[in-house]
Design an enzyme around this catalytic site. Structure first.
Site, short mmCIF file in Angstrom:
data_model
loop_
_atom_site.label_atom_id
_atom_site.label_comp_id
_atom_site.label_asym_id
_atom_site.label_seq_id
_atom_site.Cartn_x
_atom_site.Cartn_y
_atom_site.Cartn_z
N ALA A 81 12.88 95.41 99.51
CA ALA A 81 13.18 96.83 99.23
C ALA A 81 14.23 97.04 98.14
CB ALA A 81 13.61 97.53 100.52
N ASP B 103 15.30 86.52 103.15
CA ASP B 103 14.14 85.87 102.55
C ASP B 103 13.11 85.78 103.67
OD1 ASP B 103 12.21 84.00 101.84
OD2 ASP B 103 13.63 82.73 100.74
N TYR C 167 -3.20 85.12 95.49
CA TYR C 167 -2.77 86.48 95.89
C TYR C 167 -3.87 87.16 96.72
CZ TYR C 167 -0.95 91.28 95.22
OH TYR C 167 -0.46 92.55 95.39
P1 NAP Z 1 8.06 94.19 93.12
O1 NAP Z 1 8.62 95.30 92.31
O2 NAP Z 1 7.97 92.84 92.51
O3 NAP Z 1 8.85 94.15 94.51
C1 NAP Z 1 8.66 93.11 95.41
C2 NAP Z 1 9.98 92.78 96.05
O4 NAP Z 1 9.78 91.73 96.99
C3 NAP Z 1 11.01 92.28 95.03
O5 NAP Z 1 12.24 92.94 95.19
C4 NAP Z 1 11.11 90.81 95.36
O6 NAP Z 1 12.40 90.27 95.11
C5 NAP Z 1 10.86 90.83 96.86
N1 NAP Z 1 10.58 89.48 97.34
C6 NAP Z 1 9.88 88.47 96.74
N2 NAP Z 1 9.91 87.39 97.51
C7 NAP Z 1 10.63 87.69 98.62
C8 NAP Z 1 11.01 86.98 99.78
N3 NAP Z 1 10.68 85.69 99.96
N4 NAP Z 1 11.74 87.61 100.72
C9 NAP Z 1 12.12 88.89 100.56
N5 NAP Z 1 11.80 89.63 99.48
C10 NAP Z 1 11.06 89.02 98.51
O7 NAP Z 1 6.58 94.53 93.59
P2 NAP Z 1 5.85 95.85 94.12
O8 NAP Z 1 4.79 96.15 93.16
O9 NAP Z 1 6.84 96.88 94.52
O10 NAP Z 1 5.14 95.23 95.40
C11 NAP Z 1 5.42 95.59 96.75
C12 NAP Z 1 4.23 95.18 97.60
O11 NAP Z 1 3.07 95.91 97.16
C13 NAP Z 1 3.85 93.70 97.48
O12 NAP Z 1 3.43 93.22 98.74
C14 NAP Z 1 2.66 93.73 96.52
O13 NAP Z 1 1.82 92.63 96.69
C15 NAP Z 1 2.00 95.02 96.91
N6 NAP Z 1 1.12 95.60 95.90
C16 NAP Z 1 1.58 95.93 94.66
C17 NAP Z 1 0.70 96.53 93.74
C18 NAP Z 1 1.14 96.98 92.39
O14 NAP Z 1 0.28 97.36 91.57
N7 NAP Z 1 2.42 97.04 92.08
C19 NAP Z 1 -0.63 96.74 94.10
C20 NAP Z 1 -1.07 96.35 95.36
C21 NAP Z 1 -0.18 95.80 96.26
P3 NAP Z 1 12.64 89.45 93.75
O15 NAP Z 1 12.46 90.41 92.66
O16 NAP Z 1 14.02 88.95 93.90
O17 NAP Z 1 11.59 88.36 93.73
#
Ligand code: NAP
Length: 254
Positions: free
Chosen positions: A15, A64, A159
């Protein structure tokens, strides 16, 4: 709408930025006490400060999601401060673009560990508390890359496998946890404007290719997904469990 989350306690993983941050702000605005968790506590604290500036209640917890001890500590901290857990949004995830033939075993394991095992660990730790309360809601963030719709997505095989797993896990959990009055649903977003897809924006051709498949012809905003999260964690969706809701500008329908 009865989306008033006063007295509800919510945990949101991943978050510090992107959609997770947006969900944290939205649920706090609806009155929930929010645990903002991610790998960097310092970054989470910035989100907490923003929530507090808007008169909301929140707490930053480093977690994590691949580490069982950290997940258990996150739940312990929420219980210690607010005495209960009503909502878990499993959101933390990574997406690495790489051709299938080049993905290493380590890269496969890392994706599955964060995107799938992390959801399992958080759901189990939170559900242990929800079972005692005989109430709770879990929302798992999947993706249109989940499969099952006849739309295969290249260069993100690990993924896709993780997101398909989340849908199966959601249905199984919904059945197993229903007797405890715990609802479990998934959300499958399409292309949403977050740091995760910045790579797409730097390459106009890839971006054009994605938008060409989206009937609304634009990327979604994190806040649009947060509205759906709010619906699924609130009593407005009280008869929904085991569902996966797609929010993709029409991508899968196109
Ligand atoms: P994001 O901006 O990259 O945010 C993901 C967050 O998860 C980052 O703050 C990241 O931290 C954190 N994270 C990664 N590994 C972790 C771990 N081991 N423990 C705790 N936190 C961790 O991505 P988002 O687009 O908001 O994605 C949020 C969710 O939506 C994900 O599950 C993604 O697969 C899903 N999603 C996204 C999209 C899209 O188009 N954006 C579409 C479909 C689904 P770090 O930055 O430090 O790694």
């Amino acid at each position: 709408m009865s989306s008033d989350l006063k007295e509800k306690v919510a945990i949101i993983t991943g978050a510090r930025r992107g959609m997770g941050k947006s969900h944290a702000l939205r649920l706090a605005k609806a009155g929930a006490k929010v645990v903002v968790s991610d790998i960097s506590e310092e970054e989470c604290q910035k989100v907490v400060d923003e929530i507090k500036k808007n008169r909301g209640e929140a707490m930053a917890v480093k977690c994590d999601v691949t580490k069982k001890g950290e997940v258990e500590n996150m739940v312990k901290q929420a219980i210690g401060k607010w005495g209960r857990i009503d909502i878990l949004v499993n959101n933390a995830g990574i997406c690495q673009f790489k051709p299938f033939l080049e993905i290493t075993e380590e890269e496969w394991d890392r994706t599955i560990n964060i995107n799938l095992k992390g959801y399992f660990l958080c759901a189990q730790a939170a559900a242990k508390e929800m079972v005692k309360q005989k109430s709770g809601v879990i929302v798992n963030i999947a993706s249109v890359a989940m499969g099952q719709q006849g739309v295969g997505m290249p260069n993100i095989v690990h993924y896709c496998a993780s997101k398909g797993g989340i849908v199966g896990m959601t249905e199984a959990l919904a059945v197993e946890l229903a007797p405890f009055n715990i609802r479990v649903n998934a959300i499958s977003p399409g292309a949403i404007e977050t740091p995760m897809v910045d790579l797409l924006k730097t390459d106009p051709k890839t971006m054009e290719g994605v938008l060409a498949r989206v009937p609304l012809h634009r990327m979604g905003k994190p806040e649009e997904v947060s509205n759906l999260v709010l619906f699924l964690v609130s009593d407005d969706s009280s008869y929904m469990t085991g569902s996966t809701v797609v929010i993709d500008g029409g991508w899968l329908a196109g």
